[in-house]
Design a protein around this motif. Structure first.
Motif, PDB file in Angstrom:
ATOM      1  N   SER A  92       0.814  -1.212   0.000  1.00 21.61           N
ATOM      2  CA  SER A  92       0.000   0.000   0.000  1.00 21.61           C
ATOM      3  C   SER A  92       0.847   1.261   0.000  1.00 21.61           C
ATOM      4  O   SER A  92       0.355   2.351  -0.312  1.00 21.61           O
ATOM      5  CB  SER A  92      -0.935   0.007   1.221  1.00 21.61           C
ATOM      6  OG  SER A  92      -0.205   0.153   2.421  1.00 21.61           O
ATOM      7  N   ARG A 185      -3.712   8.780   1.027  1.00 21.66           N
ATOM      8  CA  ARG A 185      -4.368   8.812  -0.281  1.00 21.66           C
ATOM      9  C   ARG A 185      -3.828   9.910  -1.191  1.00 21.66           C
ATOM     10  O   ARG A 185      -4.076   9.897  -2.396  1.00 21.66           O
ATOM     11  CB  ARG A 185      -5.873   9.010  -0.092  1.00 21.66           C
ATOM     12  CG  ARG A 185      -6.587   7.809   0.489  1.00 21.66           C
ATOM     13  CD  ARG A 185      -8.057   8.090   0.716  1.00 21.66           C
ATOM     14  NE  ARG A 185      -8.746   8.476  -0.515  1.00 21.66           N
ATOM     15  CZ  ARG A 185      -9.226   7.621  -1.416  1.00 21.66           C
ATOM     16  NH1 ARG A 185      -9.098   6.322  -1.209  1.00 21.66           N
ATOM     17  NH2 ARG A 185      -9.829   8.048  -2.491  1.00 21.66           N
ATOM     18  N   LEU A 240      -5.441  -6.598   1.797  1.00 22.95           N
ATOM     19  CA  LEU A 240      -6.180  -6.164   0.606  1.00 22.95           C
ATOM     20  C   LEU A 240      -7.106  -4.996   0.929  1.00 22.95           C
ATOM     21  O   LEU A 240      -7.273  -4.075   0.119  1.00 22.95           O
ATOM     22  CB  LEU A 240      -6.985  -7.342   0.034  1.00 22.95           C
ATOM     23  CG  LEU A 240      -6.153  -8.455  -0.603  1.00 22.95           C
ATOM     24  CD1 LEU A 240      -7.050  -9.634  -0.981  1.00 22.95           C
ATOM     25  CD2 LEU A 240      -5.432  -7.936  -1.847  1.00 22.95           C
ATOM     26  N   TYR A 241      -7.699  -5.037   2.121  1.00 21.73           N
ATOM     27  CA  TYR A 241      -8.588  -3.937   2.498  1.00 21.73           C
ATOM     28  C   TYR A 241      -7.816  -2.624   2.619  1.00 21.73           C
ATOM     29  O   TYR A 241      -8.262  -1.579   2.124  1.00 21.73           O
ATOM     30  CB  TYR A 241      -9.299  -4.215   3.816  1.00 21.73           C
ATOM     31  CG  TYR A 241     -10.065  -3.000   4.267  1.00 21.73           C
ATOM     32  CD1 TYR A 241     -11.287  -2.686   3.686  1.00 21.73           C
ATOM     33  CD2 TYR A 241      -9.533  -2.122   5.205  1.00 21.73           C
ATOM     34  CE1 TYR A 241     -11.967  -1.531   4.045  1.00 21.73           C
ATOM     35  CE2 TYR A 241     -10.201  -0.973   5.562  1.00 21.73           C
ATOM     36  CZ  TYR A 241     -11.422  -0.685   4.980  1.00 21.73           C
ATOM     37  OH  TYR A 241     -12.075   0.464   5.321  1.00 21.73           O
ATOM     38  N   LEU A 243      -5.084  -1.778   1.156  1.00 28.63           N
ATOM     39  CA  LEU A 243      -4.715  -1.364  -0.196  1.00 28.63           C
ATOM     40  C   LEU A 243      -5.897  -0.693  -0.885  1.00 28.63           C
ATOM     41  O   LEU A 243      -5.755   0.355  -1.528  1.00 28.63           O
ATOM     42  CB  LEU A 243      -4.251  -2.587  -0.993  1.00 28.63           C
ATOM     43  CG  LEU A 243      -3.612  -2.339  -2.358  1.00 28.63           C
ATOM     44  CD1 LEU A 243      -2.325  -1.558  -2.208  1.00 28.63           C
ATOM     45  CD2 LEU A 243      -3.337  -3.667  -3.057  1.00 28.63           C
ATOM     46  N   ALA A 244      -7.085  -1.264  -0.735  1.00 35.54           N
ATOM     47  CA  ALA A 244      -8.280  -0.707  -1.364  1.00 35.54           C
ATOM     48  C   ALA A 244      -8.662   0.626  -0.721  1.00 35.54           C
ATOM     49  O   ALA A 244      -9.012   1.589  -1.425  1.00 35.54           O
ATOM     50  CB  ALA A 244      -9.434  -1.700  -1.242  1.00 35.54           C
ATOM     51  N   GLU A 245      -8.596   0.703   0.583  1.00 36.60           N
ATOM     52  CA  GLU A 245      -9.007   1.914   1.287  1.00 36.60           C
ATOM     53  C   GLU A 245      -8.151   3.108   0.887  1.00 36.60           C
ATOM     54  O   GLU A 245      -8.638   4.239   0.784  1.00 36.60           O
ATOM     55  CB  GLU A 245      -8.912   1.691   2.799  1.00 36.60           C
ATOM     56  CG  GLU A 245      -9.421   2.854   3.628  1.00 36.60           C
ATOM     57  CD  GLU A 245      -9.339   2.583   5.116  1.00 36.60           C
ATOM     58  OE1 GLU A 245     -10.388   2.591   5.779  1.00 36.60           O
ATOM     59  OE2 GLU A 245      -8.220   2.345   5.614  1.00 36.60           O
ATOM     60  N   HIS A 247      -6.551   3.518  -2.025  1.00 38.97           N
ATOM     61  CA  HIS A 247      -6.433   3.823  -3.445  1.00 38.97           C
ATOM     62  C   HIS A 247      -7.736   3.785  -4.235  1.00 38.97           C
ATOM     63  O   HIS A 247      -7.770   4.225  -5.382  1.00 38.97           O
ATOM     64  CB  HIS A 247      -5.416   2.867  -4.088  1.00 38.97           C
ATOM     65  CG  HIS A 247      -4.076   2.902  -3.423  1.00 38.97           C
ATOM     66  ND1 HIS A 247      -3.300   4.039  -3.387  1.00 38.97           N
ATOM     67  CD2 HIS A 247      -3.385   1.957  -2.733  1.00 38.97           C
ATOM     68  CE1 HIS A 247      -2.183   3.787  -2.727  1.00 38.97           C
ATOM     69  NE2 HIS A 247      -2.216   2.530  -2.311  1.00 38.97           N
ATOM     70  N   PHE A 248      -8.822   3.279  -3.671  1.00 36.83           N
ATOM     71  CA  PHE A 248     -10.098   3.300  -4.378  1.00 36.83           C
ATOM     72  C   PHE A 248     -10.697   4.696  -4.356  1.00 36.83           C
ATOM     73  O   PHE A 248     -10.462   5.482  -3.436  1.00 36.83           O
ATOM     74  CB  PHE A 248     -11.087   2.327  -3.736  1.00 36.83           C
ATOM     75  CG  PHE A 248     -10.928   0.904  -4.214  1.00 36.83           C
ATOM     76  CD1 PHE A 248      -9.874   0.533  -5.030  1.00 36.83           C
ATOM     77  CD2 PHE A 248     -11.836  -0.070  -3.842  1.00 36.83           C
ATOM     78  CE1 PHE A 248      -9.716  -0.766  -5.454  1.00 36.83           C
ATOM     79  CE2 PHE A 248     -11.689  -1.381  -4.268  1.00 36.83           C
ATOM     80  CZ  PHE A 248     -10.626  -1.727  -5.068  1.00 36.83           C
ATOM     81  N   GLY A 251     -13.064   7.083  -1.163  1.00 34.51           N
ATOM     82  CA  GLY A 251     -12.484   6.421  -0.011  1.00 34.51           C
ATOM     83  C   GLY A 251     -13.229   6.689   1.282  1.00 34.51           C
ATOM     84  O   GLY A 251     -13.347   5.806   2.127  1.00 34.51           O
ATOM     85  N   PHE A 254     -16.192   4.446   1.409  1.00 37.60           N
ATOM     86  CA  PHE A 254     -15.694   3.082   1.577  1.00 37.60           C
ATOM     87  C   PHE A 254     -15.325   2.831   3.043  1.00 37.60           C
ATOM     88  O   PHE A 254     -15.660   1.790   3.623  1.00 37.60           O
ATOM     89  CB  PHE A 254     -14.473   2.896   0.669  1.00 37.60           C
ATOM     90  CG  PHE A 254     -13.948   1.486   0.611  1.00 37.60           C
ATOM     91  CD1 PHE A 254     -14.700   0.463   0.072  1.00 37.60           C
ATOM     92  CD2 PHE A 254     -12.679   1.188   1.082  1.00 37.60           C
ATOM     93  CE1 PHE A 254     -14.210  -0.832   0.001  1.00 37.60           C
ATOM     94  CE2 PHE A 254     -12.180  -0.100   1.022  1.00 37.60           C
ATOM     95  CZ  PHE A 254     -12.948  -1.110   0.471  1.00 37.60           C
ATOM     96  N   THR A 258     -17.244   0.292   5.786  1.00 43.84           N
ATOM     97  CA  THR A 258     -16.509  -0.721   6.539  1.00 43.84           C
ATOM     98  C   THR A 258     -16.724  -0.553   8.038  1.00 43.84           C
ATOM     99  O   THR A 258     -16.882  -1.539   8.771  1.00 43.84           O
ATOM    100  CB  THR A 258     -15.005  -0.623   6.230  1.00 43.84           C
ATOM    101  OG1 THR A 258     -14.815  -0.717   4.817  1.00 43.84           O
ATOM    102  CG2 THR A 258     -14.238  -1.740   6.913  1.00 43.84           C
TER     103      THR A 258
END
Length: 274
Positions: A92, A185, A240-241, A243-245, A247-248, A251, A254, A258
């Motif tokens: 990340s 981010r 994975l979470y 990484l997603a948090e 860069h998605f 955010g 998201f 969660t």
């Protein structure tokens, strides 16, 4: 007489392939850390074996014999935590690391870009080393008072597991979470606002960014106590979470979603444990 062809030294060749050097080094760090974690170096069981034996949250398998904590065992647990954090968090941090490399490549000493980037990464990982010390102390304390199953490295109390899920969910809505997440981010903003020069400066910048990342993710990492510290499903899922948090798009939404799910999960664990 024709001009002489200049022969590049090792430093010049590295500088030309700075991104490849940094990516390869970071990838090697992640690979070795993942292998260390999966095979549970120095532990009684590997992470694969612990994952197979894992129980639902708050319902650890009863195993004979309690773990005896010594200084050497505490060091082993610290290394387990830190290397696991390295494997989970390094991916990340890749965007800010590569951007830092590009900025240094465009600076007055482009030949130092790979070295500065690796120092930045080292500082980042040192911040997670501090977290690993705290996590080791927490694990030691929980096992001492009988709230953690030592051999399986998971909480033995459904009430405590549910409370941990609730706390992690609530933290997702705090301003501290969002302030730290913003720095993760927005790597351009971070590198501009906290720029330092020199070798020590690169190390400090990495540690500073790692501190923001720690402020963003510490509560999520503590969920490993609930799911099982060496449970590969939780390790991979949290990695994975994160990484997603970071860069998605959307955010903040998201993160809030969660948080809501974690609160619901915590309520479920608490209610079913009554």
């Amino acid at each position: 007489m024709g001009g002489q062809q200049q022969i590049d030294g090792p430093a010049e060749r590295l500088a030309r392939h700075d991104r490849a050097v940094v990516i390869a080094a970071a990838g090697l760090v992640v690979l070795l850390s993942a292998l260390y974690t999966i095979f549970g170096v120095g532990m009684d069981m590997s992470a694969v074996e612990m994952t197979r034996m894992a129980r639902p949250i708050g319902e650890p398998m009863q195993m004979g014999g309690s773990t005896v904590w010594t200084v050497s065992y505490a060091v082993l647990i610290f290394l387990m935590w830190w290397i696991m954090m390295i494997a989970m968090m390094t991916p990340s941090a890749a965007p800010v690391l590569l951007l830092f490399t590009a900025i240094k490549k465009a600076g007055v000493r482009p030949d130092l870009a790979p070295l500065l980037s690796l120092l930045f990464l080292s500082g980042y990982l040192l911040a997670w080393g501090v977290f690993s010390i705290a996590a080791t102390a927490m694990q030691w304390g929980l096992e001492t008072v009988g709230l953690s199953n030592g051999p399986m490295m998971s909480l033995s109390s459904r009430a405590l597991s549910g409370a941990l899920l609730l706390a992690a969910g609530a933290y997702q809505f705090t301003p501290y979470k969002h302030a730290c997440l913003m720095h993760c981010r927005m790597p351009v903003h971070f590198l501009t606002a906290h720029n330092r020069t020199g070798l020590v400066g690169a190390l400090l910048m990495g540690a500073h960014h790692g501190t923001f990342c720690l402020g963003c993710c510490w509560a999520l990492m503590l969920l490993l106590f609930a799911g099982g510290i060496m449970n590969l499903y939780w390790i991979a899922g949290l990695a994975l979470y994160v990484l997603a948090e970071k860069h998605f798009a959307h955010g903040r939404l998201f993160t809030a979603a969660t948080g809501g799910l974690l609160i619901l999960a915590g309520c479920y664990v608490l209610i079913t444990g009554l």
